[in-house]
Design a protein around this motif. Structure first.
Motif, PDB file in Angstrom:
ATOM      1  N   GLY A 245       0.835  -1.192   0.000  1.00 44.78           N
ATOM      2  CA  GLY A 245       0.000   0.000   0.000  1.00 44.78           C
ATOM      3  C   GLY A 245       0.870   1.242   0.000  1.00 44.78           C
ATOM      4  N   VAL A 246       0.369   2.317  -0.586  1.00 46.79           N
ATOM      5  CA  VAL A 246       1.065   3.599  -0.595  1.00 46.79           C
ATOM      6  C   VAL A 246       0.044   4.672  -0.238  1.00 46.79           C
ATOM      7  CG1 VAL A 246       2.461   5.222  -1.917  1.00 46.79           C
ATOM      8  CG2 VAL A 246       2.647   2.780  -2.387  1.00 46.79           C
ATOM      9  N   LEU A 247       0.419   5.578   0.666  1.00 47.35           N
ATOM     10  CA  LEU A 247      -0.534   6.561   1.159  1.00 47.35           C
ATOM     11  C   LEU A 247       0.053   7.970   1.134  1.00 47.35           C
ATOM     12  CD1 LEU A 247      -3.206   6.403   3.710  1.00 47.35           C
ATOM     13  CD2 LEU A 247      -1.364   7.960   4.369  1.00 47.35           C
ATOM     14  N   LEU A 248      -0.734   8.924   0.652  1.00 47.49           N
ATOM     15  CA  LEU A 248      -0.374  10.348   0.664  1.00 47.49           C
ATOM     16  C   LEU A 248      -0.815  10.962   1.983  1.00 47.49           C
ATOM     17  CD1 LEU A 248       0.540  13.032  -0.672  1.00 47.49           C
ATOM     18  CD2 LEU A 248      -1.781  13.200  -1.618  1.00 47.49           C
ATOM     19  N   GLU A 249       0.136  11.586   2.689  1.00 49.12           N
ATOM     20  CA  GLU A 249      -0.170  12.277   3.944  1.00 49.12           C
ATOM     21  C   GLU A 249      -0.248  13.787   3.705  1.00 49.12           C
ATOM     22  OE1 GLU A 249       1.391  10.494   7.957  1.00 49.12           O
ATOM     23  OE2 GLU A 249       3.061  10.698   6.566  1.00 49.12           O
ATOM     24  N   ARG A 250      -1.272  14.404   4.298  1.00 48.13           N
ATOM     25  CA  ARG A 250      -1.383  15.864   4.295  1.00 48.13           C
ATOM     26  C   ARG A 250      -2.129  16.243   5.565  1.00 48.13           C
ATOM     27  NH1 ARG A 250       0.119  19.406  -0.171  1.00 48.13           N
ATOM     28  NH2 ARG A 250      -0.378  21.513   0.534  1.00 48.13           N
ATOM     29  N   ASP A 251      -1.499  17.070   6.414  1.00 49.34           N
ATOM     30  CA  ASP A 251      -2.088  17.384   7.709  1.00 49.34           C
ATOM     31  C   ASP A 251      -2.636  18.805   7.811  1.00 49.34           C
ATOM     32  OD1 ASP A 251      -1.602  14.867   8.680  1.00 49.34           O
ATOM     33  OD2 ASP A 251       0.347  15.381   9.527  1.00 49.34           O
ATOM     34  N   GLU A 252      -2.188  19.711   6.968  1.00 49.38           N
ATOM     35  CA  GLU A 252      -2.674  21.080   7.011  1.00 49.38           C
ATOM     36  C   GLU A 252      -2.342  21.770   5.698  1.00 49.38           C
ATOM     37  OE1 GLU A 252      -0.350  23.651   9.748  1.00 49.38           O
ATOM     38  OE2 GLU A 252       0.633  21.786  10.332  1.00 49.38           O
ATOM     39  N   ASN A 253      -2.760  23.047   5.584  1.00 42.33           N
ATOM     40  CA  ASN A 253      -2.552  23.801   4.353  1.00 42.33           C
ATOM     41  C   ASN A 253      -3.075  22.995   3.159  1.00 42.33           C
ATOM     42  OD1 ASN A 253      -1.694  25.930   2.735  1.00 42.33           O
ATOM     43  ND2 ASN A 253       0.354  25.066   2.455  1.00 42.33           N
ATOM     44  N   PHE A 254      -4.316  22.520   3.289  1.00 39.77           N
ATOM     45  CA  PHE A 254      -4.873  21.590   2.305  1.00 39.77           C
ATOM     46  C   PHE A 254      -5.162  22.291   0.977  1.00 39.77           C
ATOM     47  CE2 PHE A 254      -6.121  20.000   6.504  1.00 39.77           C
ATOM     48  CZ  PHE A 254      -5.571  18.726   6.445  1.00 39.77           C
ATOM     49  N   GLU A 256      -6.726  22.264  -3.111  1.00 30.95           N
ATOM     50  CA  GLU A 256      -7.960  21.792  -3.732  1.00 30.95           C
ATOM     51  C   GLU A 256      -7.860  20.298  -4.029  1.00 30.95           C
ATOM     52  OE1 GLU A 256     -10.734  23.543  -4.231  1.00 30.95           O
ATOM     53  OE2 GLU A 256      -9.780  25.255  -3.258  1.00 30.95           O
ATOM     54  N   ALA A 257      -9.015  19.668  -4.141  1.00 31.38           N
ATOM     55  CA  ALA A 257      -9.040  18.221  -4.381  1.00 31.38           C
ATOM     56  C   ALA A 257      -8.269  17.852  -5.648  1.00 31.38           C
ATOM     57  CB  ALA A 257     -10.485  17.737  -4.476  1.00 31.38           C
ATOM     58  N   ALA A 258      -8.373  18.696  -6.677  1.00 31.56           N
ATOM     59  CA  ALA A 258      -7.691  18.391  -7.934  1.00 31.56           C
ATOM     60  C   ALA A 258      -6.184  18.313  -7.744  1.00 31.56           C
ATOM     61  CB  ALA A 258      -8.041  19.445  -8.990  1.00 31.56           C
ATOM     62  N   GLU A 259      -5.635  19.172  -6.881  1.00 32.28           N
ATOM     63  CA  GLU A 259      -4.194  19.152  -6.626  1.00 32.28           C
ATOM     64  C   GLU A 259      -3.791  17.871  -5.908  1.00 32.28           C
ATOM     65  OE1 GLU A 259      -0.267  19.860  -6.447  1.00 32.28           O
ATOM     66  OE2 GLU A 259      -1.767  20.914  -7.668  1.00 32.28           O
ATOM     67  N   MET A 260      -4.584  17.440  -4.928  1.00 34.39           N
ATOM     68  CA  MET A 260      -4.275  16.193  -4.231  1.00 34.39           C
ATOM     69  C   MET A 260      -4.378  15.005  -5.178  1.00 34.39           C
ATOM     70  SD  MET A 260      -5.853  16.685  -0.387  1.00 34.39           S
ATOM     71  CE  MET A 260      -7.447  17.359  -0.906  1.00 34.39           C
ATOM     72  N   GLU A 261      -5.339  15.038  -6.089  1.00 35.06           N
ATOM     73  CA  GLU A 261      -5.463  13.957  -7.061  1.00 35.06           C
ATOM     74  C   GLU A 261      -4.253  13.904  -7.986  1.00 35.06           C
ATOM     75  OE1 GLU A 261      -9.239  14.155  -9.046  1.00 35.06           O
ATOM     76  OE2 GLU A 261     -10.336  14.343  -7.159  1.00 35.06           O
ATOM     77  N   ARG A 262      -3.695  15.091  -8.328  1.00 30.50           N
ATOM     78  CA  ARG A 262      -2.490  15.117  -9.155  1.00 30.50           C
ATOM     79  C   ARG A 262      -1.311  14.508  -8.395  1.00 30.50           C
ATOM     80  NH1 ARG A 262      -4.768  19.971 -11.209  1.00 30.50           N
ATOM     81  NH2 ARG A 262      -3.853  21.255  -9.573  1.00 30.50           N
ATOM     82  N   GLU A 263      -1.226  14.790  -7.096  1.00 33.69           N
ATOM     83  CA  GLU A 263      -0.156  14.195  -6.296  1.00 33.69           C
ATOM     84  C   GLU A 263      -0.305  12.679  -6.224  1.00 33.69           C
ATOM     85  OE1 GLU A 263       1.905  16.365  -3.054  1.00 33.69           O
ATOM     86  OE2 GLU A 263      -0.076  17.257  -2.769  1.00 33.69           O
ATOM     87  N   LEU A 264      -1.530  12.211  -6.082  1.00 35.62           N
ATOM     88  CA  LEU A 264      -1.761  10.770  -6.070  1.00 35.62           C
ATOM     89  C   LEU A 264      -1.353  10.149  -7.404  1.00 35.62           C
ATOM     90  CD1 LEU A 264      -5.195  10.705  -4.216  1.00 35.62           C
ATOM     91  CD2 LEU A 264      -3.101   9.627  -3.401  1.00 35.62           C
ATOM     92  N   GLY A 265      -1.622  10.874  -8.487  1.00 31.11           N
ATOM     93  CA  GLY A 265      -1.206  10.394  -9.804  1.00 31.11           C
ATOM     94  C   GLY A 265       0.309  10.289  -9.910  1.00 31.11           C
ATOM     95  N   ALA A 266       1.025  11.277  -9.372  1.00 33.32           N
ATOM     96  CA  ALA A 266       2.487  11.240  -9.396  1.00 33.32           C
ATOM     97  C   ALA A 266       3.010  10.070  -8.566  1.00 33.32           C
ATOM     98  CB  ALA A 266       3.043  12.563  -8.872  1.00 33.32           C
ATOM     99  N   ILE A 267       2.348   9.777  -7.454  1.00 35.88           N
ATOM    100  CA  ILE A 267       2.734   8.638  -6.610  1.00 35.88           C
ATOM    101  C   ILE A 267       2.538   7.329  -7.365  1.00 35.88           C
ATOM    102  CG2 ILE A 267       2.001   7.318  -4.580  1.00 35.88           C
ATOM    103  CD1 ILE A 267       1.534  10.061  -3.205  1.00 35.88           C
ATOM    104  N   ARG A 268       1.409   7.199  -8.048  1.00 39.16           N
ATOM    105  CA  ARG A 268       1.153   5.970  -8.825  1.00 39.16           C
ATOM    106  C   ARG A 268       2.206   5.793  -9.919  1.00 39.16           C
ATOM    107  NH1 ARG A 268      -4.335   8.030  -8.321  1.00 39.16           N
ATOM    108  NH2 ARG A 268      -5.561   6.699  -6.907  1.00 39.16           N
ATOM    109  N   ARG A 269       2.579   6.903 -10.566  1.00 36.43           N
ATOM    110  CA  ARG A 269       3.591   6.813 -11.629  1.00 36.43           C
ATOM    111  C   ARG A 269       4.954   6.418 -11.066  1.00 36.43           C
ATOM    112  NH1 ARG A 269       0.609  11.278 -13.322  1.00 36.43           N
ATOM    113  NH2 ARG A 269       2.087  12.781 -12.424  1.00 36.43           N
TER     114      ARG A 269
END
Length: 434
Positions: A245-254, A256-269
């Motif tokens: 499993g791989v998990l993106l952590e973000r605790d503050e300074n959140f 937009e959802a689209a930006e987090m989805e882009r980070e998840l995409g970079a993690i998958r790549r």
């Protein structure tokens, strides 16, 4: 090993965004921030959809000299059962010191601090992990942490330390690749060497997070985008083993959802690129297991307790920095701990920044220089208010508001605002002054 897939850290601030994200297989929650009897509706909905929820503890202090607290272990077990989690996770860190082993008052760090990579610390950690494993209903995985300072006289590399821990206890490992990058910048440790020394079959899952560098020090903030060097460490890990499993952590300074989805995409790549390298025949080199040492565990606990108390006292109580430590780095860590306390107290007691206005932060940081935390953040908020009141704030209205706030929360039950009760309280105070 449970196959988790791709996940994200669930936080109340992004609950709605997480529910709407495509491709989220699982989420991780801070164990201490959820109440088993009153789960957030968002978590309930995710769980009903089949999304795995893993509780991630932050306050157990498995790397501390004392045995794990039975109450904290019971609370972690209860959350695992309520959330129907396949495993629970904690940290290889100490979070408090002092107490009976040192015949001194207990003090809290309010944050995760590194344990020395010594045989004393390893012996104590292994026993503490075994105690936790016996108390938990599901498997335990432990996380390597980021560190701003190093302990002098360490006897093992990070890879050797983790290999020995997993080999002796059977515990699983939660590998944070952002923390490996942090230790590369702050301590000069090669992430590839650390990964090469790990028992890869013990990896439960992987954390990925962002941070920032200032004056040559990397701060693992969990509040910034994931940088390329962290993704490179993730790719290296995935070239050695397929992470469950791989998990993106973000605790503050959140963002937009689209930006987090882009980070998840970079993690998958990054994981996919590592898998391609692994398929091409890249073979990991396993570390060498250190020889076990014979000795008294209780004596090791006492030595570790004295060392950790000296370090934590220097960080939060203004005592001298122990010999062999980098004073500059210890200063950076001490200021970071004080800043975190100020931020968390402002969240658990949001009235305080309102009452004190722009002076809140300066007042809290001055208080934190010599007043260590002794009982958690809510107790810290009350102690801070009492400290400010003892200094007689010049602003009369702020003083009255702060006093009322402190009186309302320092008793065993809320104060009544009925006129008769208020009159009785005032009369009692007058009589007690005579």
């Amino acid at each position: 090993m449970v196959q988790l897939g791709t996940g994200i850290g669930w936080r109340p601030e992004i609950a709605e965004a997480v529910e709407g994200m495509p491709g989220i297989d699982w989420v991780e929650v801070v164990a201490e921030n959820v109440c088993p009897g009153h789960l957030p509706e968002s978590l309930v909905r995710l769980r009903e959809r089949g999304v795995t929820v893993v509780p991630h503890g932050v306050s157990l202090g498995l790397g501390g000299a004392e045995r794990p607290d039975e109450g904290r272990l019971a609370a972690l077990a209860e959350r695992a059962e309520t959330l129907r989690s396949p495993l629970v996770t904690e940290h290889i860190a100490f979070v408090r010191a002092g107490g009976p082993l040192t015949a001194s008052s207990p003090i809290e760090a309010g944050h995760l601090l590194p344990v020395p990579r010594t045989r004393d610390a390893l012996d104590v950690l292994c026993e503490n992990v075994r105690i936790a494993q016996d108390a938990l209903p599901v498997p335990l995985a432990v996380e390597n942490i980021a560190a701003l300072f190093s302990w002098p006289g360490e006897e093992m590399t990070e890879g050797q330390f983790l290999y020995e821990l997993a080999d002796r206890t059977g515990v699983r490992l939660l590998i944070d690749v952002a923390n490996l990058h942090t230790n590369h910048v702050n301590r000069g440790e090669d992430p590839a060497e650390a990964l090469a020394g790990l028992p890869l079959e013990a990896i439960a899952y992987v954390h990925v997070a962002g941070g920032f560098e200032r004056d040559g020090v990397w701060h693992d903030s969990h509040a910034h985008p994931v940088p390329e060097p962290v993704l490179a460490v993730l790719t290296d890990l995935a070239s050695r083993v397929s992470p469950p499993g791989v998990l993106l952590e973000r605790d503050e300074n959140f963002p937009e959802a689209a930006e987090m989805e882009r980070e998840l995409g970079a993690i998958r790549r990054a994981v996919a690129e590592g898998a391609e390298r692994r398929g091409a025949g890249a073979a990991p080199v396993m570390g060498v297991r250190p020889e076990p040492r014979q000795g008294s565990l209780e004596a090791a606990r006492e030595r570790l307790a004295l060392a950790q108390t000296a370090v934590l006292s220097a960080l939060v109580a203004g005592t001298p920095v122990p010999e062999g430590f980098d004073r500059v780095r210890m200063g950076v860590q001490g200021r970071a701990l004080a800043a975190k306390r100020a931020d968390v107290v402002a969240k658990v007691a949001p009235e305080l920044p309102v009452i004190l206005g722009s002076g809140y932060r300066a007042a809290f940081l001055a208080y934190a220089q010599t007043q260590p935390m002794t009982g958690g953040y809510r107790r810290d908020a009350l102690d801070f208010a009492e400290h400010v009141l003892a200094g007689r704030p010049e602003d009369a209205s702020a003083r009255r508001a702060l006093r009322e706030w402190w009186l309302e929360r320092s008793g065993s039950r809320p104060r009544s605002h009925r006129p008769a009760v208020r009159l009785a309280r005032a009369t009692r105070r007058v009589l007690l002054r005579r």
